[in-house]
Design an enzyme around this catalytic site. Structure first.
Site, mmCIF file in Angstrom:
data_model
loop_
_atom_site.group_PDB
_atom_site.id
_atom_site.type_symbol
_atom_site.label_atom_id
_atom_site.label_comp_id
_atom_site.label_asym_id
_atom_site.label_seq_id
_atom_site.Cartn_x
_atom_site.Cartn_y
_atom_site.Cartn_z
ATOM 1 N N CYS A 91 0.836 -1.210 0.000
ATOM 2 C CA CYS A 91 0.000 0.000 0.000
ATOM 3 C C CYS A 91 0.867 1.255 0.000
ATOM 4 O O CYS A 91 1.546 1.549 0.988
ATOM 5 C CB CYS A 91 -0.925 -0.029 1.215
ATOM 6 N N CYS A 94 0.043 3.944 2.636
ATOM 7 C CA CYS A 94 0.477 3.470 3.958
ATOM 8 C C CYS A 94 1.921 3.866 4.224
ATOM 9 O O CYS A 94 2.302 4.184 5.354
ATOM 10 C CB CYS A 94 0.355 1.947 4.058
#
Length: 333
Positions: A91, A94
């Site tokens: 991600c 993230c």
């Protein structure tokens, strides 16, 4: 993202996690009692030595698994707010938000703890909290959980949410945090200097964080027009395009259509996008590989191209991408 009105009403049901943790704790206590009975005085001496050694340093950032969630999050939330960062290695947002939260955890010096939960390794927690996409940030205070925000966000807004969380924890629960004196932050090395970000790339990230998906797509394309090899821009573009495609989709309807028409490439593409956006990486890849196998012509090419686009979102070094790329090659050749 706007700071929430934190009612602390326990919007996430943690009863199942708590019950499992309590059962595990009781079993461990029983084993400890049996060991003390067998060890006699020798055991008491060991305990005394352990006490003399002093408490372990406080960790302000911890990796949490399903097995230790009750102990590391629920129990500790009685003395300090625990901020949960749901993340995954593949991600991109993230990787923007995670370092910021870690830095703020050290800066706030014990007013909250940061618990990092890898959704790929902890699907049960991911589902129990009802996470729709990552990064997603929750808080647990006095055993009660609530969502804080989803997606990467500007530092100032993250600070506002954390300040509100700390205030609510103190005023409503009397929880003021923990002391880190002499702990892991004592003598901590100064942070590395911040490297200025490319303004064009920063503008693209800001548009993505603000939910301006069309603006983010165009901004990332502008970066790539000047720097075609920019891996961060490639990742950002793939993420923005994915979010743009799933925006407004009726998930139940999409999944029903995909289940009823396994040979319908368009239905499978939509379902694969939802799979990946929800963190089900292997499901998304497997669905598209199977679609390539089932179809021909333009439909087959569309499925192949979409799979390559999703590889960009996850990252080419991810082992799931490596495995799916091999599966795709076997289907094609």
């Amino acid at each position: 993202m706007q700071p929430r009105n934190m009612s602390m009403s326990g919007v996430v049901d943690l009863a199942a996690v708590k019950a499992a943790g309590e059962a595990k704790q009781k079993a461990e206590e029983a084993r400890a009692r049996a060991a003390r009975q067998q060890g006699g005085a020798g055991g008491a001496g060991a305990e005394g030595a352990a006490g003399a050694a002093g408490a372990a340093p406080v960790s302000l950032v911890i990796d949490v698994e399903e097995a230790d969630f009750e102990q590391e999050v629920l129990q500790r939330s009685a003395e300090v707010p625990v901020v949960i960062d749901f993340w995954a290695e593949w991600c991109g947002p993230c990787k923007q938000l995670g370092p910021l939260l870690e830095r703020l955890a050290h800066e706030y010096a014990g007013r909250f703890l940061l618990a990092k939960i890898d959704v790929d390794r902890n699907q049960a927690l991911f589902q129990q909290f009802g996470v729709q996409g990552i990064p997603a940030v929750f808080a647990v205070v006095a055993g009660q959980a609530l969502p804080l925000f989803q997606g990467a966000a500007p530092e100032q807004q993250v600070r506002e949410v954390l300040d509100q969380l700390v205030q609510v924890a103190e005023q409503r629960f009397g929880i003021t945090g923990i002391s880190v004196e002499g702990g892991e932050d004592a003598g901590r090395a100064p942070a590395a200097p911040v490297v200025p970000e490319d303004p064009a790339l920063a503008a693209a990230h800001s548009a993505l964080d603000a939910g301006d998906l069309g603006g983010a797509v165009q901004a990332y394309r502008n970066v790539l027009a000047d720097d075609p090899a920019n891996t961060e821009a490639k990742l950002g573009l793939a993420q923005a395009e994915l979010l743009q495609r799933v925006q407004g989709l009726d998930a139940a309807r999409v999944r029903k259509e995909a289940a009823e028409a396994p040979a319908d490439a368009r239905a499978q593409l939509r379902a694969a996008d939802l799979d990946l956006a929800g963190g089900h990486v292997e499901d998304a890849f497997g669905r598209l590989v199977e679609t390539v196998r089932r179809t021909a012509g333009d439909d087959r090419e569309a499925a192949r191209v979409r799979l390559l686009e999703l590889f960009e979102v996850v990252g080419h070094e991810d082992p799931r991408v490596v495995a799916a790329r091999g599966a795709l090659a076997r289907v094609l050749f």
